[in-house]
Scaffold this motif. Structure first.
Motif, mmCIF file in Angstrom:
data_model
loop_
_atom_site.group_PDB
_atom_site.id
_atom_site.type_symbol
_atom_site.label_atom_id
_atom_site.label_comp_id
_atom_site.label_asym_id
_atom_site.label_seq_id
_atom_site.Cartn_x
_atom_site.Cartn_y
_atom_site.Cartn_z
ATOM 1 N N ARG A 241 -8.816 -12.269 33.913
ATOM 2 C CA ARG A 241 -8.648 -13.667 34.321
ATOM 3 C C ARG A 241 -7.262 -14.206 33.954
ATOM 4 O O ARG A 241 -6.673 -14.992 34.678
ATOM 5 N N TRP B 8 -12.846 -7.429 36.166
ATOM 6 C CA TRP B 8 -13.526 -7.631 34.894
ATOM 7 C C TRP B 8 -12.945 -8.857 34.206
ATOM 8 O O TRP B 8 -11.818 -9.275 34.471
ATOM 9 N N GLY B 9 -13.728 -9.451 33.314
ATOM 10 C CA GLY B 9 -13.470 -10.793 32.811
ATOM 11 C C GLY B 9 -12.112 -11.012 32.191
ATOM 12 O O GLY B 9 -11.451 -12.032 32.437
ATOM 13 N N SER B 10 -11.653 -10.037 31.408
ATOM 14 C CA SER B 10 -10.406 -10.268 30.684
ATOM 15 C C SER B 10 -9.180 -10.219 31.578
ATOM 16 O O SER B 10 -8.077 -10.509 31.127
#
Lengths: 158, 81, 759
Positions: free
Chosen positions: B11, B7-9
């Protein structure tokens, strides 16, 4: 402060108890008489889960003092069925799957019975307004209203 | 190698990547390999994650097999009502 | 072939038998706990008592935010009839931060973080003495500034709830009140917005609402000096209660036997602990049974509510209705402790759509309010409300049919979901088509009336599940499971057992066992019970069937593989099996002692294979332009149940969820003053829908089987609360001629919007 001696009739049985002057009828029923069918959902007369009939009048037992039952007739959910024979309202609530958790069910049944005693042929709107004092959080009321209307029809036919 | 979608966070823990590749034949190996490759993921994985394999969400199941061409998505651990 | 059990097909249990000709599944028998519940006999949390029982009372903080300097319990202990007092010092510190938060929430440690936060508890001979004693406890506070608004709590300079605590996954530079940050999505949203013919960007707010179960939290604890205890409690998960109450009191979980009472509603709000560890501690210190029951005021102030939210949504669309990009920024306050609800909002906001570019950003924010608890599809209703409101506005602007636009963009099998995985078989398109074809959608509307539409989505959870089936010598069957029944699940579990075994429904009785009588079970949450316990029941029944087929094989003297189960009996199968008459379950059970002993089957697993569930709601609303009063005229729910085991209880979930959502949309709201004190902690001022507020709620069940369940079941408990917020808001917006962007849409708020639009 000394306790008050009360003689009353509950579901047709003569009952005596001692209660505190400030003690509610609901607490007396639940804690002194051992009838836990009436429930306390709010203690302020807003939810109707503690509904009983007092001399034929529908009341929230959390708003009535235990001492006020002196010489009166109290009808609770425990007195609704006749032995193993359910009242038509009880049977119809079951058949219509009109209960989920069941905590409001005793109050709904007592209130609906009081309605049908006054008005054997209520409209949907009349049932909805009469039961507006009985909160149900599970069903959205749909199946409860249908069950009460169905029970009323059956009782008129019987 | 298995391609894992994060999921994006996450990264910030992978140097900017949300699609990463690790060597794993089941979910337990997958989580271990992710932590080895990206140590900053350790606390998040320890807090609890689910793994979706080909659309099915698995909670805490270490021995669920993963095929090399499976779609693998790392998901947060969910609690419901 | 019906009710066939073939050993060699053991993997067949993982394949949906959607075309199976069911005999019991899909019918509407009476529920097994029904008689008890219509006669007043059913025992709920507060209905149990014990000899020598004491009553507990809780002292709660009068301040929304303060440091506890000292607590003096001496006067309370000196009061006649008081047997024990506990404070945070009586509980064991937890290694797990989530558990420590739960403990700190049920008994404040260094600071009180909201008005109503528990500080101490007393056990005394009756409720009056316990309440009097609680008032004699002297707490010295250093009052701190407070904040209850989500946006304000994120600003620099806002009062900080947990000073010095470092939350993981929060970007540098965030407010110390941000407890977590999440991002989901795929594709390039800037590119997507560039392709759009129109872009609409709006901000929304939703109020915190309470689950509103009619039964307040209640329990009865007994604890001996030997560390053995009993706990009776209304909960969605008695194993969870056992783990936490034991850990907080420093006792072994197996020594605390927890029995789940009948539960008077939960909706997610009874998936944690409040009173239970306290009652155990008081029972331990006093050496007597202790009963604790919350008042309604306590329920509102110290349990439940869901989050309040502030959300920005941006959607791009082509003029023929194709969504080119979607973006949402969700800020949820969930009270005084960390939670994951904004994460769930961010995962679900766009889950109904097949999008090339989608991005959701979410912040969980701490405020001086009670610790939020799960509430039916937690996080999803308020997120999907914002997206569905903007889509409705775009349909209005482009003069497009709102169901057509949703069909054009609907997620389907093969769609990459907005939260990552690719969908398998899902029922959204079928649900939308059913709504479009329904007479409700074509019915005429009068003046000041509007029709609202919304999609909804929720996950299903699976998880740890244990079921045991015992065949009695008289040929009847006892099913033992460990998930509290919150909506009729004992009926559906009995039905699945009867279906699989091929015996009548009334020959099965299902009970919810205590924590020492069955293997571990996850909480009743995430719409998981009919799915997971059902799956475990079917597999436990198959184990019993295999056992019974083996017994018949022994009696017949043939190979067990040559016996199959059909219509409630073992029958020989194959060329060489011989010609024996079927041996019924009752016959096998009767002779079980002679053929090897008792017959049972059990299944324990961390289940997987849960599907997802979509719904579509249609509502007609009338708005009185003079007063802002709203009336719900007609309501229809369409939902995919996979396979409805007991359709009446599936409808009940759909109807109940819809009405909770209607309350959220129109009335329900936690109202705080500047003093940080909840102003409406009672059912008179926190108004949940009553019977006279509502029409009948029509329920249309669709059955798109979940490939991960033997009968195709999807959980149905939660999805129903998701669409009403936007459906009602869209209906009100059409009826009032002005776009509403804040919940609840109470009459003053609607009137202000109408007056504002007049200029």
């Amino acid at each position: 402060m000394s306790k008050i001696h009360v003689t009353t009739s509950i579901n047709g049985d003569q009952v005596e108890y001692l209660c505190e002057p400030h003690e509610t009828l609901l607490d007396v029923l639940r804690d002194r008489v051992g009838l836990t069918g009436a429930k306390e959902g709010c203690g302020s007369g807003d939810c109707g889960a503690c509904s009983v009939e007092l001399d034929g009048r529908l009341v929230c037992s959390c708003l009535v003092l235990g001492a006020e039952a002196e010489g009166k007739e109290v009808q609770t959910i425990e007195g609704m069925a006749d032995g193993e024979k359910l009242h038509p309202l009880q049977q119809k609530l079951l058949e219509h799957a009109a209960l989920q958790c069941g905590i409001c069910t005793p109050g709904i049944l007592v209130a609906a019975k009081a309605l049908l005693e006054k008005n054997p042929d209520p409209t949907e709107t009349e049932v909805r307004y009469w039961l507006a004092g009985n909160l149900c959080r599970c069903t959205g009321y749909d199946k409860i209203i249908r069950a009460v209307l169905d029970a009323a029809a059956e009782m008129r036919g019987a | 190698m298995v391609k894992v979608v994060l999921w994006g966070s996450l990264r910030s823990a992978t140097g900017g990547l949300t699609d990463v590749e690790v060597d794993a034949a089941n979910t337990g190996e997958l989580l271990k390999a992710l932590v080895e490759k990206y140590p900053e993921l350790e606390s998040i994985i320890e807090e609890g994650v689910s793994v979706a394999i080909d659309g099915l969400i698995y909670k805490e199941a270490w021995f669920t097999p993963i095929k090399p061409d499976s779609e693998v998505v790392l998901m947060p651990y969910m609690k419901g009502g | 072939m019906v009710n066939e059990y073939v050993e060699s097909k053991s993997d067949a249990s993982d394949v949906t038998e959607s075309k199976r000709d069911f005999k019991i599944v899909g019918t509407r028998p009476l529920r097994p706990d029904g008689i008890d519940k219509v006669t007043g006999r059913a025992m709920f949390g507060a209905d149990m008592s014990a000899p020598g029982m004491l009553h507990g009372a809780t002292l709660r903080s009068p301040h929304p935010h303060a440091r506890i300097l000292s607590i003096d319990v001496s006067k309370a202990l000196a009061l006649d009839g008081v047997k024990a007092v506990v404070t945070s010092k009586d509980f064991v510190k937890q290694d797990n931060s989530g558990n420590q938060d739960t403990l700190d929430n049920l008994m404040a440690r260094d600071k009180v973080l909201y008005h109503g936060h528990a500080v101490a508890a007393v056990a005394a001979v009756n409720v009056d003495v316990a309440n009097s004693a609680a008032k004699l406890i002297k707490v010295e506070y250093e009052i701190l500034p407070h904040e209850t608004d989500v946006d304000a709590a994120m600003l620099p300079g806002a009062p900080v709830l947990h000073e010095g605590r470092k939350f993981s996954s929060v970007p540098e530079g965030s407010s110390p009140n941000v407890s977590s940050y999440w991002e989901f999505g795929h594709g390039d949203v800037d590119e997507g917005f560039a392709k759009a013919d129109i872009i609409v960007e709006r901000s929304f707010k939703t109020a915190a609402t309470h689950q509103g179960y009619i039964e307040p939290h209640a329990c009865l604890a007994t604890m001996g000096a030997d560390g053995r205890g009993e706990l009776w409690v209304c909960t969605q998960g008695h194993f969870m209660v056992r783990e936490l109450a034991a850990a907080f009191n420093g006792i072994d979980a197996s020594q605390l036997r927890v029995t789940a009472s009948e539960i008077g509603g939960g909706f997610g709000g009874k998936t944690t602990v409040y009173l239970e560890p306290v009652a155990v501690a008081l029972a331990r210190k006093s050496g007597r049974p202790v009963k604790m029951v919350m008042t309604r005021d306590e329920v509102f102030r110290a349990t439940g509510p869901t989050v309040s939210s502030s959300t920005d949504v941006k959607i791009g669309m082509t003029k023929d209705g194709r969504i080119t990009a979607g973006q949402a920024k969700l800020r949820y306050q969930g009270g005084a402790y960390p939670n994951i609800t904004a994460m769930l909002g961010a995962m679900t906001a766009f889950a109904a759509y097949d999008l090339d570019a989608v991005q959701t950003l979410a912040w969980n924010v701490l405020t001086n309010r009670p610790k939020q608890a799960a509430y039916r599809a937690p996080g999803a209703p308020m997120a999907i409300y914002t997206v569905e409101s903007v889509i409705d506005e775009m349909c209005q602007k482009l003069d497009l049919d709102p169901l057509e636009v949703r069909l054009l963009n609907a997620a389907r099998k093969g769609t990459k979901s907005s939260y990552g995985p690719t969908f398998d078989e899902i029922g959204l398109v079928a649900t939308l088509e059913a709504a479009k074809a329904h007479p409700h959608y074509a019915a005429p509307l009068g003046p000041n009336q509007g029709r609202g539409v919304s999609c909804g989505f929720w996950f299903n959870f699976a998880g740890n599940t244990s079921v045991s089936i015992a065949v009695s010598p008289d040929g009847t069957v006892a099913v033992t499971e460990g998930n509290p029944d919150i909506g009729g699940s004992r009926a559906s579990i009995s039905m699945m057992a009867a279906e699989e075994l091929g015996i009548p429904y009334d020959k099965v009785r299902t009970i919810v066992a205590d924590t020492n009588s069955i293997g571990f079970n996850d909480v009743t949450d995430g719409s998981r019970v009919t799915f997971s316990v059902g799956l475990a029941t079917i597999k436990a029944a198959r184990a019993a069937i295999k056992n019974m087929c083996g017994r018949a094989a022994m009696v017949w003297g043939i190979d067990p593989d040559a016996v199959e189960w059909k219509d409630g009996a073992a029958v020989p199968t194959g060329h060489n099996a011989g010609n024996f008459p079927p041996m019924t379950l009752a016959e096998i059970a009767r002779d079980a002692g002679k053929t090897g002993g008792p017959i049972a089957g059990h299944f324990e697993a961390n289940a997987d294979g849960a599907g997802v569930s979509f719904g579509v709601h249609l509502v007609d609303i009338e708005v009185d332009p003079e007063t802002g009063f709203t009336k719900v005229l007609r309501y229809t729910v369409f939902q995919d149940a996979g396979k409805a085991i007991h359709p009446a209880y599936v409808e009940g979930q759909m109807q109940g969820g819809a009405v909770q959502g209607i309350g959220w949309a129109l009335n329900e709201e936690y109202i705080y003053g500047d003093d940080g004190i909840l102003q409406n902690a009672g059912f008179l001022d926190y108004r949940i829908p009553v019977a006279s507020d509502l029409p009948m709620i029509d329920a249309v069940i669709l059955e798109i089987p979940n490939p991960g369940h033997p009968y195709g079941v999807r959980g149905v408990g939660e999805t129903g609360i998701v669409p009403p917020l936007a459906a009602v808001a869209n209906g009100v917006s059409h009826a009032a001629g002005v776009r509403m962007a804040e919940l609840p849409m109470s009459p003053p708020r609607i009137l202000a919007a109408i007056d504002g639009a007049k200029g």
